[in-house]
Design a protein around this motif. Structure first.
Motif, PDB file in Angstrom:
ATOM      1  N   THR A 169      20.374  36.793  -1.019  1.00 60.75           N
ATOM      2  CA  THR A 169      20.399  38.133  -1.601  1.00 60.75           C
ATOM      3  C   THR A 169      21.784  38.741  -1.490  1.00 60.75           C
ATOM      4  N   ARG A 170      22.465  38.515  -0.374  1.00 59.31           N
ATOM      5  CA  ARG A 170      23.807  39.092  -0.190  1.00 59.31           C
ATOM      6  C   ARG A 170      24.809  38.518  -1.187  1.00 59.31           C
ATOM      7  N   SER A 190      24.068  40.390  -4.392  1.00 59.31           N
ATOM      8  CA  SER A 190      24.521  41.780  -4.245  1.00 59.31           C
ATOM      9  C   SER A 190      26.029  41.893  -4.399  1.00 59.31           C
ATOM     10  N   THR A 236      17.964  35.005 -12.070  1.00 58.89           N
ATOM     11  CA  THR A 236      16.916  35.813 -11.466  1.00 58.89           C
ATOM     12  C   THR A 236      16.144  36.552 -12.551  1.00 58.89           C
TER      13      THR A 236
END
Length: 114
Positions: A15-16, A19, A48
């Protein structure tokens, strides 16, 4: 880690990582999806789909369609980090229309080799 025939592209997983791209990349919205691009020496790509696309089956279909288009055009792209986010109507749009829209948006982001 490589997916299928993504040649030398590394896959974004955490996720990072996503982000970081969302916060620092150029983005372009086109019919069916959103593209993020960062000019970088690394060759990385991520796919995604938001929950708005539908259940897991529909989200996976959307990501497979994006991945297939990327596989077709990857040789014409500059090195960098790419993230593709499928939108709600992604699975209702014909494949050729999606491909044409994606190529056009890549040109707008200046990541297509001349």
């Amino acid at each position: 880690k490589k997916i299928g025939r993504l040649k030398e592209y590394e896959t974004l997983k955490a996720t990072r990582e996503f982000s970081s791209v969302y916060n620092h990349a150029k983005k372009w919205h086109y019919e069916g999806a959103l593209v993020f691009y960062t000019n970088d020496t690394a060759k990385r790509v991520g796919f995604t789909a938001s929950k708005k696309v539908g259940n897991a089956i529909k989200r996976n279909l959307a990501k497979r369609r994006l991945r297939a288009i990327f596989l077709e055009i990857q040789d014409n792209l500059h090195d960098g980090v790419y993230v593709f986010v499928a939108k709600e109507k992604m699975n209702q749009i014909p494949y050729e229309v999606l491909k044409k829209s994606l190529i056009w948006s890549m040109k707008k982001l200046n990541c297509v080799k001349e």
